[in-house]
Design a protein around this motif. Sequence first.
Motif, PDB file in Angstrom:
ATOM      1  N   PHE A 378       0.838  -1.197   0.000  1.00 42.42           N
ATOM      2  CA  PHE A 378       0.000   0.000   0.000  1.00 42.42           C
ATOM      3  C   PHE A 378       0.872   1.246   0.000  1.00 42.42           C
ATOM      4  CE2 PHE A 378      -2.372  -3.531   1.569  1.00 42.42           C
ATOM      5  CZ  PHE A 378      -3.633  -3.379   1.003  1.00 42.42           C
ATOM      6  N   THR A 379       0.889   1.943  -1.124  1.00 44.14           N
ATOM      7  CA  THR A 379       1.664   3.165  -1.248  1.00 44.14           C
ATOM      8  C   THR A 379       0.721   4.338  -0.994  1.00 44.14           C
ATOM      9  OG1 THR A 379       3.075   2.125  -2.907  1.00 44.14           O
ATOM     10  CG2 THR A 379       3.121   4.520  -2.794  1.00 44.14           C
ATOM     11  N   PRO A 380       0.854   4.991   0.165  1.00 40.26           N
ATOM     12  CA  PRO A 380      -0.125   6.021   0.544  1.00 40.26           C
ATOM     13  C   PRO A 380      -0.188   7.209  -0.412  1.00 40.26           C
ATOM     14  CG  PRO A 380       1.065   5.231   2.459  1.00 40.26           C
ATOM     15  CD  PRO A 380       1.768   4.668   1.255  1.00 40.26           C
ATOM     16  N   LEU A 381       0.867   7.414  -1.201  1.00 40.65           N
ATOM     17  CA  LEU A 381       0.833   8.566  -2.104  1.00 40.65           C
ATOM     18  C   LEU A 381      -0.137   8.374  -3.259  1.00 40.65           C
ATOM     19  CD1 LEU A 381       4.624   9.543  -2.317  1.00 40.65           C
ATOM     20  CD2 LEU A 381       2.855  10.563  -0.885  1.00 40.65           C
ATOM     21  N   TYR A 382      -0.460   7.117  -3.594  1.00 47.88           N
ATOM     22  CA  TYR A 382      -1.385   6.959  -4.718  1.00 47.88           C
ATOM     23  C   TYR A 382      -2.466   5.903  -4.524  1.00 47.88           C
ATOM     24  CZ  TYR A 382       2.175   3.470  -6.250  1.00 47.88           C
ATOM     25  OH  TYR A 382       3.070   2.438  -6.313  1.00 47.88           O
ATOM     26  N   VAL A 383      -2.479   5.209  -3.396  1.00 42.98           N
ATOM     27  CA  VAL A 383      -3.544   4.238  -3.154  1.00 42.98           C
ATOM     28  C   VAL A 383      -4.596   4.890  -2.247  1.00 42.98           C
ATOM     29  CG1 VAL A 383      -4.129   2.021  -2.090  1.00 42.98           C
ATOM     30  CG2 VAL A 383      -2.053   2.230  -3.473  1.00 42.98           C
ATOM     31  N   GLY A 384      -5.863   4.718  -2.616  1.00 42.29           N
ATOM     32  CA  GLY A 384      -6.940   5.288  -1.811  1.00 42.29           C
ATOM     33  C   GLY A 384      -7.774   4.198  -1.151  1.00 42.29           C
ATOM     34  N   PHE A 385      -8.717   4.641  -0.343  1.00 44.18           N
ATOM     35  CA  PHE A 385      -9.531   3.683   0.421  1.00 44.18           C
ATOM     36  C   PHE A 385     -10.531   2.940  -0.461  1.00 44.18           C
ATOM     37  CE2 PHE A 385      -7.658   6.603   3.390  1.00 44.18           C
ATOM     38  CZ  PHE A 385      -7.247   5.776   4.413  1.00 44.18           C
ATOM     39  N   ALA A 386     -11.034   3.587  -1.509  1.00 42.14           N
ATOM     40  CA  ALA A 386     -11.922   2.888  -2.440  1.00 42.14           C
ATOM     41  C   ALA A 386     -11.161   1.765  -3.156  1.00 42.14           C
ATOM     42  CB  ALA A 386     -12.500   3.869  -3.455  1.00 42.14           C
ATOM     43  N   ASP A 387      -9.885   2.007  -3.460  1.00 44.40           N
ATOM     44  CA  ASP A 387      -9.041   0.956  -4.047  1.00 44.40           C
ATOM     45  C   ASP A 387      -8.985  -0.249  -3.114  1.00 44.40           C
ATOM     46  OD1 ASP A 387      -8.197   2.585  -6.236  1.00 44.40           O
ATOM     47  OD2 ASP A 387      -6.610   3.473  -5.002  1.00 44.40           O
ATOM     48  N   VAL A 388      -8.810   0.057  -1.849  1.00 43.81           N
ATOM     49  CA  VAL A 388      -8.658  -0.993  -0.844  1.00 43.81           C
ATOM     50  C   VAL A 388      -9.937  -1.840  -0.760  1.00 43.81           C
ATOM     51  CG1 VAL A 388      -8.507  -1.347   1.658  1.00 43.81           C
ATOM     52  CG2 VAL A 388      -6.910   0.224   0.504  1.00 43.81           C
ATOM     53  N   GLU A 389     -11.066  -1.161  -0.699  1.00 45.03           N
ATOM     54  CA  GLU A 389     -12.350  -1.877  -0.615  1.00 45.03           C
ATOM     55  C   GLU A 389     -12.537  -2.743  -1.854  1.00 45.03           C
ATOM     56  OE1 GLU A 389     -16.523  -2.749  -1.244  1.00 45.03           O
ATOM     57  OE2 GLU A 389     -15.324  -1.407  -2.509  1.00 45.03           O
TER      58      GLU A 389
END
Lengths: 400, 400
Positions: A378-389
């Motif tokens: 998980f790269t916080p600069l370009y991964v978002g929470f919708a991606d995670v879900e």
Amino acid sequence: MSELRSKAEKLDGADALAAKRGEFVLDDVVYLDGNSLGALPATVPGRIEDVVRRQWGELRIRSWTEGGWWTAPERIGDRIAPLVGAAAGQVVVGDSTSVNVFKALVGAVRLARLTDGGGPERDEVVVDATTFPTDGYIAGSAARMTGCTLRPVPPSEVPAALGDRTAAVLLNHVDYRTGRLHDLPSLTAAVHAAGAHVVWDLCHSAGALPVGLDEHGVDLAVGCTYKYLNGGPGAPAFLYVRADLQDRFESPLPGWNSHAEPFGMSPAYEPAAGAVRGRVGTPDILSMLALEAALEVWDGVTVDAVRAKSLALTDFFLECVEEYVPGGRVECVTPRAHGERGSQVALRCPDAGDVMERLIERGVVGDFRRPDVLRFGFTPLYVGFADVERAARVLAEVLA
Amino acid sequence: MSELRSKAEKLDGADALAAKRGEFVLDDVVYLDGNSLGALPATVPGRIEDVVRRQWGELRIRSWTEGGWWTAPERIGDRIAPLVGAAAGQVVVGDSTSVNVFKALVGAVRLARLTDGGGPERDEVVVDATTFPTDGYIAGSAARMTGCTLRPVPPSEVPAALGDRTAAVLLNHVDYRTGRLHDLPSLTAAVHAAGAHVVWDLCHSAGALPVGLDEHGVDLAVGCTYKYLNGGPGAPAFLYVRADLQDRFESPLPGWNSHAEPFGMSPAYEPAAGAVRGRVGTPDILSMLALEAALEVWDGVTVDAVRAKSLALTDFFLECVEEYVPGGRVECVTPRAHGERGSQVALRCPDAGDVMERLIERGVVGDFRRPDVLRFGFTPLYVGFADVERAARVLAEVLA
């Protein structure tokens, strides 16, 4: 909309780093493999075109001086330094991680012998038994070439394994397979208490979480720049040598770039002062200046903010996996405790290889680590929470 | 028109390589510094744009397999191999020249000890006393780390210095300062007669003249790709290990890329077969694929044709210098005999630093090597005879 999807939306809405995603070239894929190869920062293509067409093509040899090529390794090192908690003048960029592990570990053994005051000769190199393999292979060579025995030890047993024979210890900050974060401050203190020197491999922590090299008195460290630092495929690695050790640091690769006066062309070797001492040969300018452009995305970003989002992302991923994935189908091998977690989640499942192939077909890119691990970075600069879900939801579909 | 100008015109008209100049990005400058940094081949910018935007930006991690990134070091090695007289499977690209000198020289010492049959232990490393400094510095480290003594010897005295203590010998094919070409076949034979192994540094000969590694039974060799091979600033170097030595070659830098099964992630090191054994860590893809594109200019070109033109260029330069430059103003330190000349001309003059600055101001780019040498490199793929005449004429003006 499911509860988790609306939670994701809220988390994305409150995410102070959300705008950073726009500084990368991304598509509709959920890219959770940035711990293998970081995504392309949008500034890089234009910069590299300038490096190739103008700096090389037009200015040619003049770029070594006028274009700042010659000083790039230490200049870019100083840009990385604050990301790993180091003051300027201690980090230099160049060569692969493997080559830097060799420099650092041989240097550490030599330092331990220089500073030793009586007792038996220090002739043991301790290495993390669960390390990414290259560190173990290179440590074996460093040990052989300095007359030491190599002793692989699980990180938790390192303190008990240290003694007056220990010369140097090579440890990983974050385990590449499980994502476990090791306790850098206390392990560093234990190595120092035994009179030895420690080398930390920061490949899976640099750019993902606070490292605090200076604060914790780390001796030497190496790290990769193509994972969370997004430097590009095979971008040069970095080497940290603590300021007060630099004048005693003896590199086993004393190339002309590390000479006090490289253009003096003297047959006698005299090492440069400072981090420059860790350089070797002519730097690979194209890869190096791509990295320099890539590091601009860090302007205005603190590692603490990245860490906070990283933990929120992995927490949320675990929550979604628990909610969506049928019980017993995967086992999480990444620690739950924040203090023991890097910026990845590793899930064990017997058919992990097949599962990862099907995930990738459905637009969720992680990677497979043998024999049975699904690895999601998980790269916080370009991964978002919708991606995670979405990733957890697709995983559940594949596993159903 | 002067006699030499019309001679230049005739020579250019008869030059079978003249069209190759159009495959480089060049301007009105006479660029005689290709032995420091080769000019930009016209195919490179487009290729690198594809590597950055599509391969990295869109395909990301998939390019390691689908895009051929992983196999680039040996694939590009095989493209270089015929240029240095090597059959396929013996050359691998990666790391700097300095790092490859370390691999090759430590490997050579280990080979010498493996194959030794009685007699005293081989504990001497002989190095060219006039070498480009990095080779000497790295040789010092390789000697120290293998329990050897380093013995710097002028190349002409090497045969007499060899004995049953000699483990390995590191020599330059062409002297970087004077442009002298050393006798690779006879020196190799002398080293072998003493039961030792030889490492040749081809930085100033690869791409400039026939090397004949296989033909002359050379053991190991290293070379640079950013001079006569035009690979770009700091492009990765290459390592040659003769086929029949590969299974006994033990690299001091056994990184995971040199493992028989790199993705097996085994803690036990098992070296790969073939040239791959010379790899170390993750290759720097941007610099490496720029080199691959640059090598396309060699399609349809033989090294023999390059050598013939190179000698014609340097002959003609010496003729023009003799004609134009006031007597006694410069002294040529490059041998007149073709068999002893590389692809450069070095002229000694007391104020060489100032003279080179003024030459560059007037569009003739060579370089200055301390304390008193003007160095002019002739790359037959893009330097023509009119360039040569102009360079000598401008030199004469500056020196007048």
